[in-house]
Scaffold this motif. Structure first.
Motif, PDB file in Angstrom:
ATOM      1  N   UNK A  85       8.023  -8.841  -5.647  1.00 23.66           N
ATOM      2  CA  UNK A  85       7.428  -9.271  -4.381  1.00 23.66           C
ATOM      3  C   UNK A  85       5.923  -9.059  -4.455  1.00 23.66           C
ATOM      4  N   UNK A  86       5.182 -10.045  -4.031  1.00 22.38           N
ATOM      5  CA  UNK A  86       3.719  -9.975  -4.005  1.00 22.38           C
ATOM      6  C   UNK A  86       3.247  -9.860  -2.562  1.00 22.38           C
ATOM      7  N   UNK A  87       2.341  -8.904  -2.347  1.00 21.68           N
ATOM      8  CA  UNK A  87       1.717  -8.726  -1.038  1.00 21.68           C
ATOM      9  C   UNK A  87       0.230  -8.989  -1.165  1.00 21.68           C
ATOM     10  N   UNK A  99      -1.222  -7.145  -4.352  1.00 26.33           N
ATOM     11  CA  UNK A  99      -0.374  -6.038  -4.810  1.00 26.33           C
ATOM     12  C   UNK A  99       0.946  -6.616  -5.296  1.00 26.33           C
ATOM     13  N   UNK A 100       1.207  -6.518  -6.587  1.00 27.16           N
ATOM     14  CA  UNK A 100       2.475  -6.966  -7.156  1.00 27.16           C
ATOM     15  C   UNK A 100       3.421  -5.774  -7.242  1.00 27.16           C
ATOM     16  N   UNK A 106      13.204  -3.912  -0.405  1.00 22.74           N
ATOM     17  CA  UNK A 106      11.969  -4.547   0.058  1.00 22.74           C
ATOM     18  C   UNK A 106      11.569  -4.120   1.467  1.00 22.74           C
ATOM     19  N   UNK A 107      12.529  -3.657   2.271  1.00 24.79           N
ATOM     20  CA  UNK A 107      12.181  -3.151   3.603  1.00 24.79           C
ATOM     21  C   UNK A 107      11.298  -1.908   3.474  1.00 24.79           C
ATOM     22  N   UNK A 229       6.612   1.582  -5.885  1.00 20.62           N
ATOM     23  CA  UNK A 229       7.032   0.228  -6.256  1.00 20.62           C
ATOM     24  C   UNK A 229       5.885  -0.657  -6.743  1.00 20.62           C
ATOM     25  N   UNK A 230       4.680  -0.139  -6.735  1.00 23.43           N
ATOM     26  CA  UNK A 230       3.534  -0.932  -7.194  1.00 23.43           C
ATOM     27  C   UNK A 230       3.594  -1.139  -8.702  1.00 23.43           C
ATOM     28  N   UNK A 231       3.417  -2.366  -9.127  1.00 21.85           N
ATOM     29  CA  UNK A 231       3.332  -2.704 -10.549  1.00 21.85           C
ATOM     30  C   UNK A 231       1.888  -2.961 -10.968  1.00 21.85           C
TER      31      UNK A 231
END
Length: 244
Positions: A85-87, A99-100, A106-107, A229-231
């Motif tokens: 998920x990308x933010x 932020x990937x 995901x919640x 969860x940040x990649x």
């Protein structure tokens, strides 16, 4: 980033990554897992997996651990299913941030990312709000003092799109994503070893931040970086080296 602070920013980023090797390994394992599940475990036919394995080698991850995670991802063993998920959002001074993440919840992840933005002076954006300001490409950066003439000759012959000399003496080579490995390998074969070699989202229009704004932006990036969860984080802030 403009030439005068590019090298300082690179060294700062690498130093922080070295301090957090355990987290770096966790991210690489997630990338290996997702890449292998999506494209199979054969490095010859899965470029995304090849890049993940290259990152693993660069981070000194043991080969047997790499193999174990590829086998786990492509076999029938039960494991965690990660979703990419990308933010997108805005930092200090309107700087663009991408932020990937890879997450199994995901919640939880969106709540953590939103909280990080709001608590540290940023704003969460909608899908597509800032990503257009970045280019998906291969990037190789060489230390000041490396021969620009030799880099240009080898890189352009191998298919690079551009070679950019920074004011600080560093040299940046840009490639299309499919050409990254060919250009990197050609440069290394010529004895030209880059300090940074990665597929990235490169900012098209950097924003300079100094003083308190630079420090606040770095704090926001640090908090986002620390999320489980940040990649990867990409941004267009050119942070004054004195604030690092």
């Amino acid at each position: 980033m403009a030439g005068h602070s590019k090298w300082a920013n690179i060294q700062h980023r690498k130093g922080r990554q070295d301090e957090k090797r355990g987290k770096v390994w966790t991210r690489i394992i997630r990338e290996i897992t997702v890449a292998a599940r999506a494209g199979g475990g054969d490095l010859a036919t899965n470029p995304r997996l090849r890049l993940a394995v290259d990152r693993a080698k660069g981070a000194n991850m043991p080969a047997d651990r790499v193999k174990y995670n590829i086998d786990k991802a492509t076999g029938n063993q039960e494991g965690v299913n990660y979703e990419e998920i990308r933010y997108e959002g805005y930092g200090i001074g309107g700087a663009a941030i991408v932020v990937d993440t890879m997450t199994d919840n995901k919640v939880r992840t969106v709540a953590e990312v939103r909280h990080a933005f709001s608590k540290h002076g940023g704003n969460m954006g909608t899908e597509g709000s800032v990503v257009f300001q970045f280019k998906h490409c291969g990037q190789l950066i060489f230390a000041p003092g490396t021969s620009e003439e030799k880099i240009m000759e080898v890189a352009l012959e191998a298919g690079a799109e551009d070679v950019i000399a920074g004011e600080d003496g560093s040299i940046e080579v840009l490639t299309a994503y499919p050409d990254f490995e060919v250009v990197r390998d050609a440069l290394e074969a010529a004895g030209l070893t880059p300090e940074v070699a990665e597929v990235t989202m490169r900012a098209e229009n950097p924003i300079e931040l100094t003083g308190e704004d630079a420090a606040r932006m770095q704090k926001l990036l640090d908090v986002l970086e620390e999320l489980d969860d940040t990649q990867n984080i990409f941004h267009n802030a050119e942070i004054d080296s004195s604030a690092l």
